[in-house]
Design an enzyme around this catalytic site. Structure first.
Site, PDB file in Angstrom:
ATOM      1  N   LYS A  29      33.610  81.413  65.234  1.00 45.46           N
ATOM      2  CA  LYS A  29      33.451  82.298  64.079  1.00 45.46           C
ATOM      3  C   LYS A  29      34.693  83.166  63.889  1.00 45.46           C
ATOM      4  O   LYS A  29      35.244  83.267  62.792  1.00 45.46           O
ATOM      5  CB  LYS A  29      32.215  83.179  64.274  1.00 45.46           C
ATOM      6  CG  LYS A  29      31.812  83.962  63.027  1.00 45.46           C
ATOM      7  CD  LYS A  29      30.480  84.675  63.234  1.00 45.46           C
ATOM      8  CE  LYS A  29      29.356  83.686  63.340  1.00 45.46           C
ATOM      9  NZ  LYS A  29      28.048  84.302  63.551  1.00 45.46           N
ATOM     10  N   ARG A 100      28.242  90.327  65.324  1.00 42.19           N
ATOM     11  CA  ARG A 100      27.753  88.947  65.467  1.00 42.19           C
ATOM     12  C   ARG A 100      28.408  88.264  66.658  1.00 42.19           C
ATOM     13  O   ARG A 100      29.537  88.585  67.015  1.00 42.19           O
ATOM     14  CB  ARG A 100      28.085  88.123  64.211  1.00 42.19           C
ATOM     15  CG  ARG A 100      27.442  88.606  62.933  1.00 42.19           C
ATOM     16  CD  ARG A 100      28.039  87.836  61.766  1.00 42.19           C
ATOM     17  NE  ARG A 100      27.571  88.321  60.478  1.00 42.19           N
ATOM     18  CZ  ARG A 100      26.708  87.689  59.702  1.00 42.19           C
ATOM     19  NH1 ARG A 100      26.202  86.547  60.081  1.00 42.19           N
ATOM     20  NH2 ARG A 100      26.341  88.190  58.543  1.00 42.19           N
ATOM     21  N   GLY A 109      21.806  80.267  65.598  1.00 42.55           N
ATOM     22  CA  GLY A 109      20.549  80.968  65.836  1.00 42.55           C
ATOM     23  C   GLY A 109      20.249  81.259  67.290  1.00 42.55           C
ATOM     24  O   GLY A 109      19.227  81.882  67.592  1.00 42.55           O
ATOM     25  N   MET A 111      22.135  83.013  69.559  1.00 48.05           N
ATOM     26  CA  MET A 111      22.526  84.336  70.054  1.00 48.05           C
ATOM     27  C   MET A 111      22.256  85.387  68.977  1.00 48.05           C
ATOM     28  O   MET A 111      21.727  85.077  67.914  1.00 48.05           O
ATOM     29  CB  MET A 111      23.986  84.313  70.495  1.00 48.05           C
ATOM     30  CG  MET A 111      24.172  83.501  71.765  1.00 48.05           C
ATOM     31  SD  MET A 111      25.857  83.479  72.331  1.00 48.05           S
ATOM     32  CE  MET A 111      26.665  82.558  71.047  1.00 48.05           C
ATOM     33  N   ARG A 352      32.288  77.046  59.308  1.00 45.79           N
ATOM     34  CA  ARG A 352      32.364  76.221  60.510  1.00 45.79           C
ATOM     35  C   ARG A 352      32.151  74.780  60.087  1.00 45.79           C
ATOM     36  O   ARG A 352      31.602  74.529  59.013  1.00 45.79           O
ATOM     37  CB  ARG A 352      31.311  76.640  61.542  1.00 45.79           C
ATOM     38  CG  ARG A 352      29.890  76.541  61.032  1.00 45.79           C
ATOM     39  CD  ARG A 352      28.896  77.212  61.961  1.00 45.79           C
ATOM     40  NE  ARG A 352      27.563  77.247  61.396  1.00 45.79           N
ATOM     41  CZ  ARG A 352      26.585  78.009  61.850  1.00 45.79           C
ATOM     42  NH1 ARG A 352      26.789  78.812  62.866  1.00 45.79           N
ATOM     43  NH2 ARG A 352      25.391  77.988  61.292  1.00 45.79           N
ATOM     44  N   HIS A 470      16.415  77.828  60.004  1.00 47.76           N
ATOM     45  CA  HIS A 470      16.659  77.512  61.413  1.00 47.76           C
ATOM     46  C   HIS A 470      16.174  76.101  61.756  1.00 47.76           C
ATOM     47  O   HIS A 470      16.872  75.317  62.402  1.00 47.76           O
ATOM     48  CB  HIS A 470      15.960  78.547  62.308  1.00 47.76           C
ATOM     49  CG  HIS A 470      16.053  78.237  63.765  1.00 47.76           C
ATOM     50  ND1 HIS A 470      15.068  77.555  64.448  1.00 47.76           N
ATOM     51  CD2 HIS A 470      17.039  78.484  64.674  1.00 47.76           C
ATOM     52  CE1 HIS A 470      15.438  77.413  65.703  1.00 47.76           C
ATOM     53  NE2 HIS A 470      16.620  77.966  65.874  1.00 47.76           N
ATOM     54  N   ARG A 648      23.620  38.662  88.539  1.00 52.12           N
ATOM     55  CA  ARG A 648      23.329  39.260  89.845  1.00 52.12           C
ATOM     56  C   ARG A 648      22.257  38.444  90.566  1.00 52.12           C
ATOM     57  O   ARG A 648      21.185  38.200  90.013  1.00 52.12           O
ATOM     58  CB  ARG A 648      22.842  40.707  89.664  1.00 52.12           C
ATOM     59  CG  ARG A 648      22.589  41.413  90.985  1.00 52.12           C
ATOM     60  CD  ARG A 648      22.120  42.840  90.785  1.00 52.12           C
ATOM     61  NE  ARG A 648      20.748  42.896  90.296  1.00 52.12           N
ATOM     62  CZ  ARG A 648      20.151  44.031  89.904  1.00 52.12           C
ATOM     63  NH1 ARG A 648      20.813  45.173  89.908  1.00 52.12           N
ATOM     64  NH2 ARG A 648      18.900  44.011  89.481  1.00 52.12           N
ATOM     65  N   GLU A 775      27.599  49.549  95.055  1.00 48.96           N
ATOM     66  CA  GLU A 775      26.463  50.455  94.828  1.00 48.96           C
ATOM     67  C   GLU A 775      26.060  51.225  96.081  1.00 48.96           C
ATOM     68  O   GLU A 775      25.071  51.957  96.071  1.00 48.96           O
ATOM     69  CB  GLU A 775      25.270  49.690  94.267  1.00 48.96           C
ATOM     70  CG  GLU A 775      24.891  48.455  95.051  1.00 48.96           C
ATOM     71  CD  GLU A 775      23.859  47.585  94.346  1.00 48.96           C
ATOM     72  OE1 GLU A 775      22.980  48.124  93.652  1.00 48.96           O
ATOM     73  OE2 GLU A 775      23.931  46.351  94.512  1.00 48.96           O
ATOM     74  N   SER A 794      31.596  45.329  90.076  1.00 53.01           N
ATOM     75  CA  SER A 794      30.816  45.969  89.017  1.00 53.01           C
ATOM     76  C   SER A 794      30.089  47.133  89.665  1.00 53.01           C
ATOM     77  O   SER A 794      29.373  46.944  90.653  1.00 53.01           O
ATOM     78  CB  SER A 794      29.817  45.004  88.396  1.00 53.01           C
ATOM     79  OG  SER A 794      29.087  45.665  87.382  1.00 53.01           O
ATOM     80  N   GLY A 796      27.338  49.505  90.320  1.00 54.11           N
ATOM     81  CA  GLY A 796      25.904  49.711  90.066  1.00 54.11           C
ATOM     82  C   GLY A 796      25.625  51.192  90.232  1.00 54.11           C
ATOM     83  O   GLY A 796      25.198  51.653  91.292  1.00 54.11           O
ATOM     84  N   THR A 797      25.903  51.975  89.176  1.00 54.90           N
ATOM     85  CA  THR A 797      25.898  53.433  89.321  1.00 54.90           C
ATOM     86  C   THR A 797      24.505  54.028  89.482  1.00 54.90           C
ATOM     87  O   THR A 797      24.387  55.175  89.897  1.00 54.90           O
ATOM     88  CB  THR A 797      26.616  54.096  88.124  1.00 54.90           C
ATOM     89  OG1 THR A 797      26.126  53.520  86.919  1.00 54.90           O
ATOM     90  CG2 THR A 797      28.113  53.900  88.222  1.00 54.90           C
ATOM     91  N   ASN A 798      23.454  53.259  89.162  1.00 53.61           N
ATOM     92  CA  ASN A 798      22.108  53.785  89.433  1.00 53.61           C
ATOM     93  C   ASN A 798      21.945  54.002  90.936  1.00 53.61           C
ATOM     94  O   ASN A 798      21.608  55.092  91.401  1.00 53.61           O
ATOM     95  CB  ASN A 798      21.024  52.816  88.939  1.00 53.61           C
ATOM     96  CG  ASN A 798      21.085  52.590  87.452  1.00 53.61           C
ATOM     97  OD1 ASN A 798      21.756  53.319  86.736  1.00 53.61           O
ATOM     98  ND2 ASN A 798      20.387  51.582  86.972  1.00 53.61           N
ATOM     99  N   ASP A 799      22.198  52.927  91.721  1.00 55.62           N
ATOM    100  CA  ASP A 799      22.030  53.036  93.170  1.00 55.62           C
ATOM    101  C   ASP A 799      23.174  53.801  93.820  1.00 55.62           C
ATOM    102  O   ASP A 799      22.972  54.477  94.831  1.00 55.62           O
ATOM    103  CB  ASP A 799      21.902  51.641  93.795  1.00 55.62           C
ATOM    104  CG  ASP A 799      20.468  51.122  93.713  1.00 55.62           C
ATOM    105  OD1 ASP A 799      19.609  51.868  93.226  1.00 55.62           O
ATOM    106  OD2 ASP A 799      20.220  49.979  94.135  1.00 55.62           O
ATOM    107  N   CYS A 861      27.665  48.504  85.404  1.00 58.50           N
ATOM    108  CA  CYS A 861      26.463  47.934  84.794  1.00 58.50           C
ATOM    109  C   CYS A 861      25.233  48.809  84.996  1.00 58.50           C
ATOM    110  O   CYS A 861      24.117  48.419  84.659  1.00 58.50           O
ATOM    111  CB  CYS A 861      26.199  46.532  85.327  1.00 58.50           C
ATOM    112  SG  CYS A 861      26.007  46.477  87.127  1.00 58.50           S
ATOM    113  N   TYR A 881      35.525  46.969  81.669  1.00 61.36           N
ATOM    114  CA  TYR A 881      34.408  46.964  80.714  1.00 61.36           C
ATOM    115  C   TYR A 881      33.287  47.883  81.183  1.00 61.36           C
ATOM    116  O   TYR A 881      33.216  48.264  82.361  1.00 61.36           O
ATOM    117  CB  TYR A 881      33.859  45.539  80.511  1.00 61.36           C
ATOM    118  CG  TYR A 881      33.185  44.941  81.725  1.00 61.36           C
ATOM    119  CD1 TYR A 881      31.847  45.198  82.002  1.00 61.36           C
ATOM    120  CD2 TYR A 881      33.887  44.102  82.600  1.00 61.36           C
ATOM    121  CE1 TYR A 881      31.223  44.661  83.123  1.00 61.36           C
ATOM    122  CE2 TYR A 881      33.278  43.553  83.715  1.00 61.36           C
ATOM    123  CZ  TYR A 881      31.945  43.838  83.980  1.00 61.36           C
ATOM    124  OH  TYR A 881      31.333  43.314  85.080  1.00 61.36           O
TER     125      TYR A 881
END
Length: 916
Positions: A29, A100, A109, A111, A352, A470, A648, A775, A794, A796-799, A861, A881
């Protein structure tokens, strides 16, 4: 001698200390007020207290730097000089100011704001005398006492109260004197004076303190309240949702008041240079005659569309039309601005970049390229990647919508279709959504306190308020379906009912809303696929008949021109593969072969294999699975049409394939002709205390190499068949859960042996790769050794996240919300890569893998592959990738293109400027 830090920046009279590039210091602002002043727009003078003071305030027990006081006094003197009025003047026109907030990123809205600051029992009389307008002066005073009491002194709703306490006082006075809820503009001077008395009494009753009469005490109270609001609950919730760091802090803007409530030649409004809901190039917004700015966004009075302003104040409207063009030409983006008209004169209070829906963002970017306001690379950056899936969200089925009963109409504030059970309270809405219910939040009007419920809801419906209320503003940013100002709704909070068109709906009943048309329907309505899905996936809509698709295609084509990171898909069936290719995927990054074992009779053969007592019986069962696996791979390879497929091998523990309930075990025993005890004993044998860390992944293939042998044969026989049919096939065999090089060596040996056998049998030469899934942390830390064998990694970012953080993804829901609230983690690490922990393991693996094999192919993956922040991180560390679910492919493509453009911009910024 040390230089005194500058904490206060002045603006006004077509000059400013700062400019639009200083948002980190002045907040959005403050920076834009300075910029508007510099380009000659009519901005009331003021000053900005920097975000550095906010940081100091929280680091020093809510105190201020010593040099701030004289700088604020100098700032007030600057305003006084330009306005020709004095702060706290009791004899002539007093200077009143607004106070403000102003965060670096817009937080609409969330703050606090205080208007008309400087009024007290004496200055209000000076204002009456100077303006000769008693009603206006007392209207300003009652507004100020109400705002100050709420924001600074903390007079708020108590548990069990449905309405704000000040609003209850107003309601009671109206009913005492007029026996109805008349509009505020019809309150008399005597009414307004009485409200001031009652408001002060309410403040004393609720806080034990008197309303302050000293203007300077009021100012410092307001500054403290704005800094304090940076850490209020709704601001924290908002920051968490939009990943705004708490350390950024907020600036405070103190600005001379201009008055939209002096009579019929005055007013206030909020407008957009284009329509932020549908992207049309039209002057869009709302205004109220004889009102202050808060009235427009609060939803208490229903405003008029801004184009109607020409019927009330044609000169002011013409000036605003001109300002609209200046803003877009200067800022090169759609602007959301606030204005006040005082006795016919226009003043700009802020501007803005406008919050917008995904569809509007797409249309804005396309139109502005055509108008030569921006180039195509800027257009890519203008489409938020995390909003893009809104374009793929379902719409109402046309037949079902036509048959549904329209019970009310309102303003279309957030496009799309939403059906859900109605809830009239944010907490109950959030609780219902947490149980898996689809929810519609229904309110007379929303306030920032409703934010949790708004996040949880499928759609938002309000009885009051307009397209800049709002509810509308927040819904557009969140991509929520929203209908505002559906005045026919009669909402009874106490009874928890909504009455409309002769029907009464209770909490938990279904309603539906069309945020594109503004329609409200009784009951639940069936949905249909979006236009883009109808063109690309269903092939049920002619591409030439869909402008949405044409714009989407143009955006994706531009993305392809700059992207370095490829986008693949996680797919286990030909249909999923075809869908992803239609969205622009360049192959499969994860084909989970175990998913193929659960269909039809296949599970029986799988269970037979698990229950086998010896190698020969296991091989017999696997022989039954082989044709199923092969058939699936034939379909997938054909659908890929030459693109690569990372396949896999079996990953989950074997117990997942067996029934655990007694009845199911008995049924299986009968079906297979074996004693039920055999099944029970095998389930018991396979039981693991922590299956995630147990007998799974490559461990299965090492102990039972015949499983890997069958899977390899299915892949290569399918590849041979498809290749003979003239379609290129590029299989990439991925061995899961490798932490030791020897594990991979043993499995690769099986794969190569089977590949040679199949190529010899079928008389074909197959091009294939064998790699592994990184992983577990040991896999990342020994990546240089593993890369001696692996042709690709590759992640395996979950595990990898589970094993790195020691957190179970399935159980983390019980504590991750608290962790994000306490900012232990900035984002859920199972949704966005934990870059400083998991990300470091990935970097190590990339560097070590390339040190051994410079041309190693690197991908991801896990579920993170479709998260924009994670995609950008993957680009940064040099992956080849990312892979994600089919419907997230466009999101990942856009994020990948934006990552490339950000890298390009950073590289250009580092280059030394050319000498003239």
């Amino acid at each position: 001698m040390a230089k005194t830090p500058k904490y206060v920046y002045l603006f006004g009279n077509k000059k400013a200390d700062g400019d639009g590039s200083m948002k980190p210091l002045l907040g959005g602002k403050g920076a834009n007020l300075a910029e508007m002043a510099r380009i000659g727009l009519p901005v009331p003078p003021g000053f900005t207290i920097t975000t550095e003071v906010c940081t100091y305030y929280y680091q020093n027990k809510k105190t201020y730097p010593k040099v701030l006081d004289p700088q604020v006094k100098a700032g007030m003197a600057h305003i006084e000089k330009i306005m020709g009025t004095k702060f706290g003047d009791k004899t002539a026109m007093p200077l009143l100011v607004s106070v403000r907030s102003g965060a670096r990123d817009s937080m609409p809205g969330m703050m606090d704001t205080i208007l008309n600051l400087g009024l007290n029992d004496e200055t209000v009389l000076a204002l009456v005398k100077a303006t000769n307008n008693e009603r206006f002066a007392w209207d300003c005073y009652r507004r100020f006492v109400q705002m100050y009491g709420d924001v600074v002194m903390g007079v708020q709703k108590r548990p069990g109260e449905d309405h704000e306490p000040f609003e209850t006082v107003i309601h009671n006075l109206k009913h005492e004197r007029y026996h109805e809820d008349i509009e505020d503009t019809k309150l008399t001077v005597d009414d307004l004076k009485e409200l001031v008395v009652r408001f002060k009494g309410l403040i004393k009753e609720r806080t034990g303190k008197e309303f302050p009469q000293d203007p300077w005490k009021q100012l410092w109270g307001a500054i403290g309240a704005v800094f304090g609001s940076w850490m209020n609950d709704r601001a924290i919730v908002y920051r968490r949702k939009y990943n705004i760091p708490s350390e950024w802090g907020t600036a405070v803007n103190v600005q001379a008041m201009v008055y939209g409530n002096t009579g019929e030649r005055s007013g206030s409004g909020v407008a957009f240079t284009r329509n932020p809901a549908n992207g049309e190039k039209e002057f869009y917004g709302e205004f109220l005659i004889n009102a202050q700015g808060e009235d427009v966004v609060a939803g208490i009075r229903t405003p008029e569309p801004v184009v109607q302003l020409k019927n009330h104040l044609p000169q002011a409207f013409a000036e605003l039309e001109n300002i609209r063009k200046i803003l877009e030409k200067h800022f090169k983006d759609v602007q959301d601005f606030e204005f006040t008209i005082q006795d016919g004169k226009v003043f700009m209070l802020q501007t803005r970049n406008g919050k917008r829906t995904a569809f509007a963002a797409l249309k804005f970017s396309m139109d502005m390229v055509e108008e030569k306001l921006i180039d195509w690379k800027t257009a890519i950056r203008r489409n938020p990647a995390d909003q893009l899936d809104q374009l793929l969200a379902p719409i109402f089925d046309q037949k079902a919508e036509k048959a549904a009963k329209v019970v009310a109409t309102g303003l279309p504030a957030g496009p799309g279709a939403a059906s859900g059970k109605i809830y009239l309270n944010a907490d109950r809405a959030a609780a219902a959504a947490a149980k898996g219910e689809k929810v519609l939040l229904v309110r007379n009007e929303t306030t920032p306190e409703d934010l949790r419920g708004m996040i949880a809801a499928e759609g938002i419906l309000t009885a009051k308020g307009g397209v800049s209320s709002h509810a509308a503003l927040v819904a557009r940013q969140m991509g929520k379906v929203c209908v505002c100002g559906a005045g026919a709704l009669q909402i009874d909070y106490a009874a928890r009912t909504v009455t409309v068109s002769g029907q009464t709906f209770k909490e938990g009943d279904y309603m539906s809303i069309n945020g594109t048309l503004g329609n409200v329907y009784a009951g639940e309505i069936k949905t249909a696929a979006s236009e883009i899905v109808q063109v690309l996936i269903e092939k049920s809509l002619d591409p030439k008949k869909s402008k949405t698709y044409q714009m989407f295609k143009q955006l994706m084509d531009w993305c392809s021109k700059v992207t370095r990171l490829e986008v693949r898909t996680n797919a286990d069936t030909p249909e999923q593969t075809e869908n992803a290719i239609a969205f622009g995927a360049t192959g499969i990054g994860l084909c989970r072969t175990e998913h193929m074992f659960f269909e039809g009779n296949r599970i029986d053969a799988m269970r037979e294999m698990i229950l086998a007592d010896n190698l020969e019986d296991r091989k017999k069962a696997l022989a039954k699975l082989l044709p199923y696996q092969k058939e699936d791979f034939v379909g997938i390879f054909k659908a890929l049409n030459g693109y690569p497929a990372t396949i896999r091998f079996l990953d989950p523990p074997l117990h997942e394939f067996l029934p655990h309930e007694d009845k199911a075990q008995q049924d299986l025993a009968q079906k297979m002709g074996v004693p039920v005890e055999k099944i029970r004993n095998r389930v018991k044998e396979l039981h693991e205390f922590n299956p995630m860390l147990g007998f799974r992944g490559c461990r299965l293939g090492i102990v039972y190499p015949e499983i890997s042998e069958m899977q390899a044969r299915a892949v290569f026989e399918a590849a041979a068949e498809v290749q003979k049919a003239g379609i290129k096939v590029r299989p990439e065999i991925m061995i899961p859960l490798v932490g030791f090089k020897k594990e991979l060596d043993l499995q690769v040996e099986v794969v190569h042996r089977v590949a040679q056998e199949v190529m010899k049998e079928k008389g074909v030469k197959l091009n294939y790769l064998v790699g592994t899934m990184i992983e577990v942390p040991r896999g990342a830390l020994t990546a240089d050794e593993i890369a001696q064998t692996a042709q690709f990694f590759s992640f395996g970012t979950n595990d990898l996240t589970q094993t790195c953080l020691g957190m179970s993804r399935d159980d983390s829901g019980s504590f991750i919300p608290a962790y994000t609230e306490l900012e232990i983690v900035k984002k859920n690490p199972f949704a966005t890569i934990d870059q400083t922990g998991v990300g470091q393991l990935m970097k190590i693996a990339v560097e070590k893998g390339r040190s051994t094999r410079p041309d190693i192919k690197l991908g991801i993956c896990g579920e993170h592959g479709g998260d924009p922040d994670s995609v950008k991180f993957c680009h940064k560390i040099g992956l080849t990738y990312v892979s994600c679910s089919p419907f997230r492919v466009p999101v990942a493509r856009l994020a990948a293109a934006q990552a490339a453009l950000e890298e390009e911009a950073a590289s250009a910024a580092k280059k030394p400027a050319k000498k003239k």
